[in-house]
Design an enzyme around this catalytic site. Structure first.
Site, PDB file in Angstrom:
ATOM      1  N   ASP A 196       0.808  -1.224   0.000  1.00 34.22           N
ATOM      2  CA  ASP A 196       0.000   0.000   0.000  1.00 34.22           C
ATOM      3  C   ASP A 196       0.840   1.274   0.000  1.00 34.22           C
ATOM      4  O   ASP A 196       0.336   2.351   0.326  1.00 34.22           O
ATOM      5  CB  ASP A 196      -0.914   0.014   1.234  1.00 34.22           C
ATOM      6  CG  ASP A 196      -2.230  -0.694   0.982  1.00 34.22           C
ATOM      7  OD1 ASP A 196      -2.574  -0.929  -0.193  1.00 34.22           O
ATOM      8  OD2 ASP A 196      -2.924  -1.027   1.964  1.00 34.22           O
ATOM      9  N   LYS A 199      -0.376   4.710  -1.237  1.00 38.51           N
ATOM     10  CA  LYS A 199      -1.335   5.562  -0.517  1.00 38.51           C
ATOM     11  C   LYS A 199      -0.694   6.860  -0.045  1.00 38.51           C
ATOM     12  O   LYS A 199      -1.404   7.796   0.342  1.00 38.51           O
ATOM     13  CB  LYS A 199      -1.932   4.797   0.664  1.00 38.51           C
ATOM     14  CG  LYS A 199      -2.931   3.726   0.226  1.00 38.51           C
ATOM     15  CD  LYS A 199      -3.592   3.038   1.405  1.00 38.51           C
ATOM     16  CE  LYS A 199      -4.627   2.029   0.941  1.00 38.51           C
ATOM     17  NZ  LYS A 199      -5.274   1.318   2.061  1.00 38.51           N
ATOM     18  N   HIS A 224      -3.637   4.201  -6.143  1.00 40.52           N
ATOM     19  CA  HIS A 224      -2.508   3.914  -5.246  1.00 40.52           C
ATOM     20  C   HIS A 224      -1.630   2.742  -5.704  1.00 40.52           C
ATOM     21  O   HIS A 224      -0.417   2.771  -5.476  1.00 40.52           O
ATOM     22  CB  HIS A 224      -2.984   3.728  -3.790  1.00 40.52           C
ATOM     23  CG  HIS A 224      -3.581   2.391  -3.477  1.00 40.52           C
ATOM     24  ND1 HIS A 224      -4.920   2.124  -3.604  1.00 40.52           N
ATOM     25  CD2 HIS A 224      -3.008   1.238  -3.016  1.00 40.52           C
ATOM     26  CE1 HIS A 224      -5.154   0.874  -3.239  1.00 40.52           C
ATOM     27  NE2 HIS A 224      -4.014   0.308  -2.875  1.00 40.52           N
ATOM     28  N   HIS A 248      -2.074  -6.024  -6.800  1.00 42.15           N
ATOM     29  CA  HIS A 248      -2.782  -6.706  -5.707  1.00 42.15           C
ATOM     30  C   HIS A 248      -4.284  -6.420  -5.678  1.00 42.15           C
ATOM     31  O   HIS A 248      -5.012  -7.056  -4.910  1.00 42.15           O
ATOM     32  CB  HIS A 248      -2.142  -6.381  -4.344  1.00 42.15           C
ATOM     33  CG  HIS A 248      -2.371  -4.981  -3.850  1.00 42.15           C
ATOM     34  ND1 HIS A 248      -1.611  -3.908  -4.259  1.00 42.15           N
ATOM     35  CD2 HIS A 248      -3.265  -4.491  -2.948  1.00 42.15           C
ATOM     36  CE1 HIS A 248      -2.021  -2.816  -3.639  1.00 42.15           C
ATOM     37  NE2 HIS A 248      -3.021  -3.135  -2.839  1.00 42.15           N
ATOM     38  N   HIS A 249      -4.745  -5.495  -6.526  1.00 38.89           N
ATOM     39  CA  HIS A 249      -6.195  -5.273  -6.652  1.00 38.89           C
ATOM     40  C   HIS A 249      -6.765  -5.818  -7.959  1.00 38.89           C
ATOM     41  O   HIS A 249      -7.927  -5.558  -8.280  1.00 38.89           O
ATOM     42  CB  HIS A 249      -6.523  -3.783  -6.521  1.00 38.89           C
ATOM     43  CG  HIS A 249      -6.544  -3.299  -5.102  1.00 38.89           C
ATOM     44  ND1 HIS A 249      -7.464  -3.746  -4.184  1.00 38.89           N
ATOM     45  CD2 HIS A 249      -5.731  -2.420  -4.447  1.00 38.89           C
ATOM     46  CE1 HIS A 249      -7.237  -3.150  -3.005  1.00 38.89           C
ATOM     47  NE2 HIS A 249      -6.186  -2.350  -3.147  1.00 38.89           N
TER      48      HIS A 249
END
Length: 334
Positions: A196, A199, A224, A248-249
């Site tokens: 992450d 972000k 992000h 990862h999304h």
């Protein structure tokens, strides 16, 4: 004291070499290549003196056998031969031999070549050791910096405090269950730790919003992974570092973001992080909702298996749930 293996089918040559070397080195004689290989299963020499012309297995064949074994491939070899033609010497050196000594053996030549070869290999070993130590120091500092960066990212949003560490812990457990080596699992931990990092580039007004995001705000949040991959792309120490962040999304059925990849098109590390990340997000309490129970979150992972998630990764996560302690405590692994 250095250990030297002498391989020659002539007892005369063996005895002569042993007499010349035994005062300064541990010497192991062998009359054949096959016997020498058996000796090396119990004694790893620092140097091999190898006859070029032998029956059954000649020097070249023996040398090639050494190259097949990682534990032996770096042992320096000096060829011994009565054939002193330039072409023969060139062939030996092209194979990867350190040196070449003609027969009959001359004491001064043998002692000098052996001493210089061992001195050179010792220097290289010491240099490599220092390089490894320095590399370890750099890697340690780098990993400590990554951990601090992950903590900073989580600290931007009180609702996600500890999220990156938990996701990293779950990721490591999954990779271990997949049979990854300890080093690869450790690398996966740190890749997940920074999943992450992008972000940092998301406005605080969006990241810390107390209500659900609008469509426009959600589009900003969806940036992000791209931001994170851009930040990490020049870091070469961990293979797959930017992949874990960028993908990862993505969803197994191709409906994810940012690139709409599906199935095996999604890098494995990203598929693993996706399961770990989603599970922790579902079980964590946010300002706008209460976290789901571990049992409910697990049921949701199973429901989305094959759609949002790689079925194999979901199955692995379900099987290791008890060892992770997800059904037993709220802190979970870190």
């Amino acid at each position: 004291m250095h250990k030297i293996l002498i391989v020659d089918d002539s007892k005369t040559v063996l005895n002569q070499a042993m007499i010349l070397l035994k005062e300064s080195y541990h010497v192991f004689p062998s009359l054949s290549g096959s016997l020498a290989l058996k000796i090396m299963e119990h004694q790893t020499p620092d140097l091999i003196l190898l006859d070029l012309m032998m029956p059954e297995m000649d020097g070249k064949e023996f040398f090639l056998e050494l190259q097949k074994e990682k534990k032996w491939s770096d042992i320096p070899v000096i060829f011994l031969t009565s054939d002193t033609e330039d072409q023969t010497e060139a062939q030996c050196l092209n194979l990867g031999a350190y040196d070449f000594i003609g027969k009959p053996i001359v004491k001064e030549v043998l002692l000098s070549r052996v001493a210089k070869t061992l001195e050179l290999t010792d220097y290289r070993k010491n240099l490599q050791k220092k390089l490894d130590e320095k590399t370890h120091q750099i890697e340690t500092a780098y990993l400590q910096t990554m951990a601090a960066l992950a903590h900073t990212i989580d600290a931007k949003d009180p609702d996600t405090n500890g999220h990156s560490r938990r996701v990293a812990g779950y990721t490591k457990q999954i990779t271990q269950s997949l049979g990854w080596s300890e080093q690869d699992s450790e690398n996966a931990y740190f890749i997940a730790l920074l999943h992450d990092v992008g972000k940092i580039g998301v406005p605080d007004a969006v990241l810390k919003k107390q209500d659900r995001l609008t469509d426009k705000e959600y589009e900003l949040m969806k940036q992000h992974p791209v931001i994170g991959a851009e930040i990490l792309k020049e870091i070469k120490m961990l293979d797959g570092l930017s992949d874990g962040t960028l993908y990862h999304h993505e969803r197994f059925d191709g409906s994810g973001y940012p690139n709409g990849l599906k199935g095996d098109e999604i890098p494995l590390i990203a598929r693993i992080i996706s399961v770990a990340d989603t599970y922790d997000a579902m079980t964590s309490t946010r300002c706008y909702r209460k976290g789901l129970s571990p049992e409910t979150a697990m049921a949701e992972l199973k429901k989305q298996s094959g759609r949002q998630f790689d079925p194999e990764i979901v199955n692995k996560f379900l099987k290791i749930a008890d060892s992770l302690g997800v059904h037993k405590n709220e802190d979970r692994i870190m």
